[in-house]
Design an enzyme around this catalytic site. Sequence first.
Site, PDB file in Angstrom:
ATOM      1  N   PRO A   1      -8.871  -1.994 -10.457  1.00 38.47           N
ATOM      2  CG  PRO A   1      -7.631  -1.639 -12.445  1.00 38.47           C
ATOM      3  CD  PRO A   1      -8.402  -1.035 -11.414  1.00 38.47           C
TER       4      PRO A   1
ATOM      5  CE  LYS B   1      -4.292 -10.010  -4.325  1.00 41.15           C
ATOM      6  NZ  LYS B   1      -4.067  -8.487  -4.576  1.00 41.15           N
TER       7      LYS B   1
ATOM      8  CG  ASN C   1       0.489   2.952  -0.799  1.00 40.65           C
ATOM      9  OD1 ASN C   1       1.683   2.899  -0.763  1.00 40.65           O
ATOM     10  ND2 ASN C   1      -0.425   2.667  -1.566  1.00 40.65           N
TER      11      ASN C   1
ATOM     12  CG  ASP D   1      -6.881  -2.338  -1.817  1.00 40.58           C
ATOM     13  OD1 ASP D   1      -6.287  -3.003  -2.860  1.00 40.58           O
ATOM     14  OD2 ASP D   1      -6.447  -2.531  -0.910  1.00 40.58           O
TER      15      ASP D   1
ATOM     16  CE  LYS E   1      -7.796  23.615  -2.110  1.00 41.16           C
ATOM     17  NZ  LYS E   1      -7.151  24.769  -1.335  1.00 41.16           N
TER      18      LYS E   1
ATOM     19  CB  ILE F   1      -2.463  -5.062 -11.610  1.00 42.73           C
ATOM     20  CG1 ILE F   1      -2.887  -3.809 -11.710  1.00 42.73           C
ATOM     21  CG2 ILE F   1      -1.552  -5.396 -12.639  1.00 42.73           C
ATOM     22  CD1 ILE F   1      -1.872  -2.292 -11.284  1.00 42.73           C
TER      23      ILE F   1
HETATM   24  N1  CTP Z   1      -2.113  -5.830  -6.085  1.00 37.27           N
HETATM   25  C1  CTP Z   1      -2.518  -5.447  -7.415  1.00 37.27           C
HETATM   26  N2  CTP Z   1      -3.531  -4.423  -7.972  1.00 37.27           N
HETATM   27  C2  CTP Z   1      -4.314  -4.155  -6.861  1.00 37.27           C
HETATM   28  C3  CTP Z   1      -4.015  -4.435  -5.616  1.00 37.27           C
HETATM   29  C4  CTP Z   1      -2.894  -5.147  -5.316  1.00 37.27           C
HETATM   30  O1  CTP Z   1      -1.829  -5.790  -8.380  1.00 37.27           O
HETATM   31  N3  CTP Z   1      -5.385  -3.633  -7.388  1.00 37.27           N
HETATM   32  C5  CTP Z   1      -1.044  -6.583  -5.836  1.00 37.27           C
HETATM   33  C6  CTP Z   1       0.175  -5.954  -5.150  1.00 37.27           C
HETATM   34  O2  CTP Z   1       1.270  -5.329  -6.137  1.00 37.27           O
HETATM   35  C7  CTP Z   1       0.638  -7.100  -4.406  1.00 37.27           C
HETATM   36  C8  CTP Z   1      -0.375  -8.008  -4.215  1.00 37.27           C
HETATM   37  O3  CTP Z   1      -1.570  -7.635  -5.150  1.00 37.27           O
HETATM   38  O4  CTP Z   1       1.528  -7.856  -5.205  1.00 37.27           O
HETATM   39  C9  CTP Z   1      -1.073  -7.947  -2.811  1.00 37.27           C
HETATM   40  O5  CTP Z   1      -1.806  -6.526  -2.483  1.00 37.27           O
HETATM   41  P1  CTP Z   1      -2.474  -6.123  -1.288  1.00 37.27           P
HETATM   42  O6  CTP Z   1      -2.724  -4.746  -1.542  1.00 37.27           O
HETATM   43  O7  CTP Z   1      -1.489  -6.331   0.138  1.00 37.27           O
HETATM   44  O8  CTP Z   1      -3.489  -7.320  -1.294  1.00 37.27           O
HETATM   45  P2  CTP Z   1      -4.964  -6.996  -1.263  1.00 37.27           P
HETATM   46  O9  CTP Z   1      -5.635  -8.073  -2.355  1.00 37.27           O
HETATM   47  O10 CTP Z   1      -5.590  -5.693  -1.377  1.00 37.27           O
HETATM   48  O11 CTP Z   1      -5.711  -7.568   0.017  1.00 37.27           O
HETATM   49  P3  CTP Z   1      -5.860  -6.886   1.313  1.00 37.27           P
HETATM   50  O12 CTP Z   1      -5.936  -5.369   1.088  1.00 37.27           O
HETATM   51  O13 CTP Z   1      -7.257  -7.434   1.956  1.00 37.27           O
HETATM   52  O14 CTP Z   1      -4.650  -6.986   2.273  1.00 37.27           O
END
Ligand code: CTP
Length: 398
Positions: free
Chosen positions: A304, A341, A209, A277, A287, A306
Amino acid sequence: MTGKRILLIVGGGIAAYKACELIRALRKSGASVRCVLTAGGAQFVTPMTLAALSEQPVHTSLWDLKDEAEMGHIQLSREADLVVVCPATADLMAKMAAGIADDLATTLLLATDKPVLAVPAMNVRMWTHAATRRNVATLRADGVTVVEPDEGPMACGEFGPGRLPEIEAIMAAIGMALAPDAKPLAGRHALVTAGPTHEPIDPVRYIANRSSGKQGFAIAAALARLGAGVTLVAGPVALATPPGVTRIDVETANEMANAVDRALPADVAVMVAAVADWRTAAESSQKIKKSGDAPPALALTENPDILAGLGHGPRRPALLIGFAAETQDVLAHATAKRVRKGADWIIANDVSGDVMGGDRNRIHIITADGVESWPDAGKDEIADRLAHRIAFALGASV
Ligand code: CTP
């Protein structure tokens, strides 16, 4: 702030009533407060209220001979450790910038040899007016600390920057002004995640990303400047490690989760990383080649979470902060995310513009008490303010 003496000048604006809350917060933190009320301020709060809260006489007039005999304005302005102007109105700041001394408050401000901190609150058009911009710039050049006001709905019905910041933010700014070199986070362990994660598809391709890591690195640096021992778990970004920060480089979400786990316990965790995610269900060891048929379908599996793991786990840091990068319904999504969370704060930012990769950011802090919207600022400045807010929230003494 035990033993610190604050001279609080209360200007004439609707936010004057919040000065009462500020007095209570200052007293609670061990500071003594002596109040000066302008004529405008007295239209909003009474001297009796301020006297009752501060348990000190309140000063209102330059010409009060009794005051002049007992506590001259020079003495009043110099026996404080810090002069705080709250709310600092456009008029009061214009007079300060011009050196006008036509009442007790402005005379004290001209006579003082102590640091001055102004906490502005006014209508958005007054705040953005060229005259106020000039005055704020002059005051800052003169060494006055002018706190940035919050954004949001105003008592006058308009919306924008100009709201008095939350009491916690004002307290953090006062702490910083009283002891600019203090290390209020000495002895604390801060854990920060930053950057993207890369989830391999095959030996040459990955899912990624646009996160640059700049905001997370700036926060790690700001926490270290306040004396915290900082562990920075960084995804793949080419940024320099901030001084005093222990950096652990990772690539995937799973590696980041393991590194976070190993870095615990922490007093505060700030999860800034844009963790992917999903990862591929099975990474190809070779490859993937074009076959001439349909493009290959990527089977994904969830990574996971975190932050949620920390928020609902047994080794939850005392203060757990997550970030929410959103492109729509920013506040609603972020508010739900805070609960889901198990975080104390969610810092929401709208990433539909050029925030990712850019040097500026505009954030909303969502806590159990509500939403605090900070104006657009450089990522370093936001990191500094946030680090002080964290220190204040952890009850670190300045
Ligand atoms: N985060 C994390 N581990 C993941 C995904 C996210 O620790 N696997 C943490 C990010 O570091 C951030 C927060 O969760 O502090 C929000 O992440 P975001 O990706 O915006 O939220 P999501 O739960 O993935 O929700 P969505 O994708 O539906 O916006």
